[in-house]
Motif scaffolding. Structure first.
Motif, short mmCIF file in Angstrom:
data_model
loop_
_atom_site.label_atom_id
_atom_site.label_comp_id
_atom_site.label_asym_id
_atom_site.label_seq_id
_atom_site.Cartn_x
_atom_site.Cartn_y
_atom_site.Cartn_z
N GLU A 58 3.31 -2.13 7.16
CA GLU A 58 4.10 -0.99 6.72
C GLU A 58 3.50 -0.48 5.43
N VAL A 59 3.57 0.82 5.24
CA VAL A 59 3.11 1.42 3.99
C VAL A 59 4.22 2.28 3.42
N LYS A 60 4.19 2.43 2.10
CA LYS A 60 5.04 3.41 1.45
C LYS A 60 4.27 4.73 1.48
N THR A 61 4.98 5.83 1.47
CA THR A 61 4.31 7.13 1.44
C THR A 61 4.86 7.97 0.30
N ALA A 62 4.02 8.87 -0.17
CA ALA A 62 4.43 9.78 -1.23
C ALA A 62 3.66 11.08 -1.08
N SER A 63 4.26 12.13 -1.56
CA SER A 63 3.64 13.45 -1.54
C SER A 63 3.80 14.06 -2.92
N GLU A 64 2.74 14.62 -3.44
CA GLU A 64 2.77 15.29 -4.74
C GLU A 64 2.17 16.67 -4.57
N VAL A 65 2.46 17.55 -5.51
CA VAL A 65 1.95 18.91 -5.49
C VAL A 65 1.06 19.12 -6.70
N GLY A 66 -0.13 19.65 -6.47
CA GLY A 66 -1.04 19.94 -7.57
C GLY A 66 -2.49 19.78 -7.14
N LYS A 67 -3.36 19.63 -8.12
CA LYS A 67 -4.78 19.40 -7.84
C LYS A 67 -4.93 17.94 -7.43
N ALA A 68 -5.63 17.72 -6.33
CA ALA A 68 -5.68 16.39 -5.73
C ALA A 68 -6.12 15.30 -6.71
N ALA A 69 -7.25 15.48 -7.36
CA ALA A 69 -7.75 14.42 -8.25
C ALA A 69 -6.76 14.12 -9.37
N ASP A 70 -6.21 15.17 -9.97
CA ASP A 70 -5.25 14.97 -11.07
C ASP A 70 -4.02 14.20 -10.59
N GLU A 71 -3.49 14.60 -9.45
CA GLU A 71 -2.27 13.97 -8.95
C GLU A 71 -2.50 12.51 -8.53
N ILE A 72 -3.66 12.22 -7.95
CA ILE A 72 -3.97 10.85 -7.55
C ILE A 72 -4.01 9.95 -8.79
N ILE A 73 -4.71 10.40 -9.82
CA ILE A 73 -4.83 9.61 -11.05
C ILE A 73 -3.48 9.46 -11.74
N GLU A 74 -2.73 10.54 -11.85
CA GLU A 74 -1.42 10.49 -12.50
C GLU A 74 -0.46 9.59 -11.73
N TYR A 75 -0.48 9.67 -10.41
CA TYR A 75 0.40 8.82 -9.60
C TYR A 75 0.06 7.35 -9.84
N ALA A 76 -1.23 7.04 -9.82
CA ALA A 76 -1.66 5.65 -10.04
C ALA A 76 -1.21 5.15 -11.41
N ASP A 77 -1.34 5.98 -12.42
CA ASP A 77 -0.93 5.58 -13.77
C ASP A 77 0.58 5.39 -13.87
N ARG A 78 1.34 6.28 -13.27
CA ARG A 78 2.81 6.21 -13.34
C ARG A 78 3.40 5.03 -12.57
N HIS A 79 2.71 4.59 -11.52
CA HIS A 79 3.29 3.59 -10.62
C HIS A 79 2.62 2.22 -10.68
N ILE A 105 0.85 -1.20 0.00
CA ILE A 105 0.00 0.00 0.00
C ILE A 105 0.88 1.24 0.00
N THR A 106 0.53 2.17 -0.88
CA THR A 106 1.17 3.48 -0.89
C THR A 106 0.14 4.49 -0.44
N VAL A 107 0.51 5.33 0.51
CA VAL A 107 -0.35 6.41 0.99
C VAL A 107 0.14 7.70 0.35
N LEU A 108 -0.76 8.36 -0.36
CA LEU A 108 -0.42 9.57 -1.09
C LEU A 108 -1.13 10.77 -0.50
N HIS A 109 -0.36 11.81 -0.20
CA HIS A 109 -0.93 13.09 0.19
C HIS A 109 -0.61 14.10 -0.90
N VAL A 110 -1.63 14.83 -1.33
CA VAL A 110 -1.43 15.84 -2.37
C VAL A 110 -1.49 17.22 -1.72
#
Length: 142
Positions: free
Chosen positions: A82-103, A33-38
């Motif tokens: 344990e979880v992996k974590t990541a942080s991205e900057v931008g609009k939440a919906a866009d970044e969530i979708i883009e992160y999922a696609d990239r990873h 599981i990766t936990v993403l905060h935008v």
């Protein structure tokens, strides 16, 4: 049933994002599981920018993101995970979708309400946008 090899949980520290994380930890017990905060700087008020400046706001937002992700790691530890974590900057919906696609994410888990949009009372604008635009399964937790 298709196996799930990678789960992404959108996390903003709200009670529903905490429920989403708990759901993912319980349901996808064998998957990483990766936990993403935008970080969305657009949500910051113009008056705050004028008073303390852009760089101070950015640092506060990065610090807050690190705190939220540490909370998520602690919640996972309570489930002996344990979880992996990541942080991205931008609009939440866009970044969530883009992160999922990239990873190579197999499923996104997201809470139904966040801080954005009064008009999306029942679902939440971020969750709705992710659900509509993602090319992979999305579990919305409420």
């Amino acid at each position: 049933m298709t196996s799930v090899n990678e789960v992404l949980v959108a996390y903003d520290g709200t009670p529903l994002s905490e429920k989403a994380l708990t759901h993912a930890l319980d349901v996808y017990s064998d998957a990483p599981i990766t936990v993403l905060h935008v970080i969305d700087y657009i949500e910051e008020s113009y008056s705050a920018k004028a008073l303390i400046g852009d760089e101070t706001l950015r640092k506060r937002a990065r610090d807050r993101s690190a705190e939220l992700l540490a909370e998520a790691e602690a919640k996972a530890a309570e489930h002996d995970r344990e979880v992996k974590t990541a942080s991205e900057v931008g609009k939440a919906a866009d970044e969530i979708i883009e992160y999922a696609d990239r990873h190579g994410i197999d499923v996104i888990v997201i809470g139904s309400h966040g801080r954005s949009g009064v008009s999306r009372v029942l679902l939440g604008s971020v969750a709705e946008t992710v659900m509509r635009r993602a090319s992979l399964p999305v579990t919305v937790v409420r």
